[in-house]
Design a protein around this motif. Structure first.
Motif, PDB file in Angstrom:
ATOM      1  N   ASN A  54      -2.314   2.684  -4.075  1.00 33.08           N
ATOM      2  CA  ASN A  54      -2.124   3.940  -3.346  1.00 33.08           C
ATOM      3  C   ASN A  54      -3.280   4.150  -2.374  1.00 33.08           C
ATOM      4  N   PRO A  55      -3.026   4.162  -1.052  1.00 33.52           N
ATOM      5  CA  PRO A  55      -4.112   4.335  -0.081  1.00 33.52           C
ATOM      6  C   PRO A  55      -4.758   5.724  -0.129  1.00 33.52           C
ATOM      7  N   ASP A 113       4.815   4.188   7.111  1.00 27.80           N
ATOM      8  CA  ASP A 113       4.834   5.645   7.151  1.00 27.80           C
ATOM      9  C   ASP A 113       6.068   6.061   7.943  1.00 27.80           C
ATOM     10  N   ILE A 126      -4.585   8.695   1.691  1.00 33.73           N
ATOM     11  CA  ILE A 126      -5.207   9.200   2.916  1.00 33.73           C
ATOM     12  C   ILE A 126      -4.635  10.577   3.253  1.00 33.73           C
ATOM     13  N   GLU A 167      -2.402  12.635   5.391  1.00 37.55           N
ATOM     14  CA  GLU A 167      -1.238  12.273   6.193  1.00 37.55           C
ATOM     15  C   GLU A 167      -0.854  13.354   7.195  1.00 37.55           C
ATOM     16  N   GLY A 193       0.824  -1.200   0.000  1.00 34.73           N
ATOM     17  CA  GLY A 193       0.000   0.000   0.000  1.00 34.73           C
ATOM     18  C   GLY A 193       0.859   1.251   0.000  1.00 34.73           C
ATOM     19  N   SER A 194       1.445   1.556  -1.127  1.00 36.45           N
ATOM     20  CA  SER A 194       2.336   2.705  -1.230  1.00 36.45           C
ATOM     21  C   SER A 194       2.534   3.073  -2.696  1.00 36.45           C
ATOM     22  N   LEU A 221      -0.823   6.518  10.867  1.00 34.86           N
ATOM     23  CA  LEU A 221      -0.953   6.668   9.425  1.00 34.86           C
ATOM     24  C   LEU A 221      -0.719   5.346   8.692  1.00 34.86           C
ATOM     25  N   THR A 278       1.871  -1.783   4.651  1.00 39.32           N
ATOM     26  CA  THR A 278       1.892  -0.317   4.615  1.00 39.32           C
ATOM     27  C   THR A 278       2.978   0.204   5.546  1.00 39.32           C
ATOM     28  N   ALA A 302      -7.557   1.597   4.624  1.00 40.73           N
ATOM     29  CA  ALA A 302      -8.119   2.245   3.439  1.00 40.73           C
ATOM     30  C   ALA A 302      -8.178   1.314   2.236  1.00 40.73           C
ATOM     31  N   GLU A 337      -3.921   3.441   9.065  1.00 42.98           N
ATOM     32  CA  GLU A 337      -4.985   4.010   8.243  1.00 42.98           C
ATOM     33  C   GLU A 337      -4.797   3.667   6.767  1.00 42.98           C
ATOM     34  N   LYS A 338      -3.556   3.627   6.324  1.00 40.91           N
ATOM     35  CA  LYS A 338      -3.288   3.237   4.937  1.00 40.91           C
ATOM     36  C   LYS A 338      -3.755   1.802   4.678  1.00 40.91           C
TER      37      LYS A 338
END
Length: 213
Positions: A49-50, A90, A52, A54, A28-29, A69, A88, A76, A72-73
């Motif tokens: 791509n999530p 962050d 969200i 950030e 998820g990126s 984050l 995911t 999502a 959440e990614k």
């Protein structure tokens, strides 16, 4: 580290592996650098791509921001990938407890690098592996400390002109020319600085029954 173990899930994935079939794996990126890092493990995956928000929340500490984050990614992408292992991550950089986000433009990048020169910055990299079929979540923070060289203004300008790291936390793209900015790196996984701690990820995948070797 937050862990979730589902033995039915492990059994299911071991059966799949015995047939040389991997579970659906989703990164998820949108980061090309995280994608290149994950390719080192030589397992099939796809990307999404999530998308969200950030932004950090008021009074939120850097490690909490990064972990929130990353989670959440993952959440999502559940509807899009209801039967997958979703990876995911962050990252939040801090200097004297002040968060250093993505500069997004040249002026902010110059300001960040002038502030960081000769000093130590901590990168808080959060990693999550979410099994959307079982709702099993594993999450971990992998910190990394970076001591920057004493850079003059001309060196900073030349670096930014060549690298343009405006979407990198702290304006430093260590996987490229940014390595020349660094005097010392301290941490348990050098990949954490780039944005995807592979050592922790291998352990998480093993918890889900996915063997890399």
């Amino acid at each position: 580290m937050e862990k979730c173990q589902n033995y039915q899930s492990v059994y299911y994935y071991n059966i799949l592996k015995s047939r040389t079939i991997y579970p659906r794996l989703v990164l998820g990126s949108s980061s090309v650098y995280r994608r290149e890092l994950l390719q080192h493990l030589q397992i099939p995956f796809e990307t999404a791509n999530p998308a969200i928000d950030e932004s950090a929340l008021p009074e939120e500490t850097p490690d909490v921001t990064a972990l929130r984050l990353a989670k959440e990614k993952a959440y999502a992408l559940v509807k899009q990938f209801p039967d997958a292992l979703i990876i995911t991550a962050d990252q939040v950089a801090t200097l004297d407890k002040i968060q250093l986000g993505k500069p997004l433009n040249h002026e902010n990048a110059v300001r960040q690098l002038r502030l960081m020169r000769g000093r130590e910055v901590v990168f808080h990299t959060a990693l999550c592996l979410f099994n959307s079929r079982t709702a099993c979540l594993q999450a971990r923070i992998v910190p990394c400390s970076v001591k920057y060289r004493e850079l003059n203004d001309d060196q900073i300008e030349r670096y930014l002109a060549r690298e343009q790291p405006y979407h990198c936390a702290g304006s430093a793209k260590s996987e490229g020319l940014g390595i020349a900015l660094i005097e010392r790196i301290t941490g348990e996984d050098p990949n954490a600085l780039i944005g995807l701690p592979l050592i922790a990820l291998v352990e998480m995948l093993m918890m889900e029954g996915v063997e890399i070797l």
